[in-house]
Design an enzyme around this catalytic site. Sequence first.
Site, PDB file in Angstrom:
ATOM      1  N   TYR A 114      -1.958  -0.489  10.341  1.00  0.00           N
ATOM      2  CA  TYR A 114      -2.045  -0.959   8.945  1.00  0.00           C
ATOM      3  C   TYR A 114      -0.798  -0.530   8.172  1.00  0.00           C
ATOM      4  O   TYR A 114      -0.195  -1.331   7.449  1.00  0.00           O
ATOM      5  CB  TYR A 114      -3.312  -0.394   8.306  1.00  0.00           C
ATOM      6  CG  TYR A 114      -3.459  -0.685   6.833  1.00  0.00           C
ATOM      7  CD1 TYR A 114      -3.835  -1.953   6.393  1.00  0.00           C
ATOM      8  CD2 TYR A 114      -3.225   0.303   5.876  1.00  0.00           C
ATOM      9  CE1 TYR A 114      -3.981  -2.221   5.034  1.00  0.00           C
ATOM     10  CE2 TYR A 114      -3.367   0.045   4.524  1.00  0.00           C
ATOM     11  CZ  TYR A 114      -3.743  -1.219   4.102  1.00  0.00           C
ATOM     12  OH  TYR A 114      -3.878  -1.481   2.764  1.00  0.00           O
ATOM     13  N   SER A 160       0.872  -1.178   0.000  1.00  0.00           N
ATOM     14  CA  SER A 160       0.000   0.000   0.000  1.00  0.00           C
ATOM     15  C   SER A 160       0.907   1.226   0.000  1.00  0.00           C
ATOM     16  O   SER A 160       2.017   1.177   0.550  1.00  0.00           O
ATOM     17  CB  SER A 160      -0.867   0.030   1.271  1.00  0.00           C
ATOM     18  OG  SER A 160      -1.489   1.297   1.406  1.00  0.00           O
TER      19      SER A 160
END
Length: 276
Positions: free
Chosen positions: A154, A141
């Site tokens: 995350y 990501s």
Amino acid sequence: MFDPSGARVLVTGASSGLGAALSVGLAERGAVVGLCARRADRLAEVLEQVREHSPGSRSWTVDLADLDRIDGFARQVTEELGGIDVLVNNAGIPKRRWAWQHRPDEIAEVLRLNVESPIRLTTALLADLAASSGHVVMIGSVAARLAPPNEAVYSASKAAVTAYAEGLRVDLGVAGVPVGVHVVQPGVLSTELFELPDNDPSLSDVEPLPPTAIVDAVLGALVSGAAETFVPEWFRDLPPVKAGDLDGFLRGAIEYTQGRLAALGAPLPEPPGAPS
Ligand SMILES: NC(=O)c1ccc[n+]([C@@H]2O[C@H](COP(=O)([O-])OP(=O)(O)OC[C@H]3O[C@@H](n4cnc5c(N)ncnc54)[C@H](OP(=O)(O)O)[C@@H]3O)[C@@H](O)[C@H]2O)c1
């Protein structure tokens, strides 16, 4: 050079979003795709589309957070696909939460599925990937590189698999093992990840791309051999800016997020220790 036609590809997290789009996109280009995830009904729908292009493709219902199952699952995949050319570690969960508000169980859950599981699966499949001079693709990501707000755990998970992939590439190179290792860092692609329960609302104001944007990014990485690819590509320009002035970049992120919360009419996060 990588040719998707006939390549045996395992895509984890193929029941929705990027994994589903990638599975169909690879099948359209002739790959034999192995799909896996937990939701059998959603997997069956994706498999049906995949088999329109690639009848030899198949799926497995598996909880990849169950780490004790990974080795057995990896053996099953290589037996049933007759080997493996590409592993795409795509399965993952978000966690939108202010840093100090994460519960211990969700920290463990994010790190287990987003970090431990792909590392374990990669390790379990590496000898078979070496036998086919194959590739490992990590779906990371942009959060791995950009310190977005409300996603500290995350982001840590995606930074961890990014660092793992870089280290794996070096170790394989040292040993002369012909396995390509690539990280693809998506920005914002329109998927169910933004609707999952037990997450704060997304603060992103980036226009989302369709999930199919992942197909060219992954194929581009496999063909070019690139270590890191961003989707959309313009995200590539941001990590050097951050590295050039980390303090300024993080200060800017704070100011930007406070402005974004004000624009959304949302309150600032409750400080640590505030009664909930
Ligand atoms: N969409 C974006 O903008 C974006 C941005 C950056 C990174 N990413 C990354 O892209 C990847 C795919 O996310 P997405 O956006 O496509 O979201 P998604 O639609 O929610 O897809 C997540 C996939 O992971 C699977 N999964 C979740 N928990 C699992 C488990 N325990 N075992 C096996 N499979 C599991 C889900 O299937 P089941 O629920 O059926 O198990 C689903 O197929 C993730 O790694 C995510 O972090 C996405």
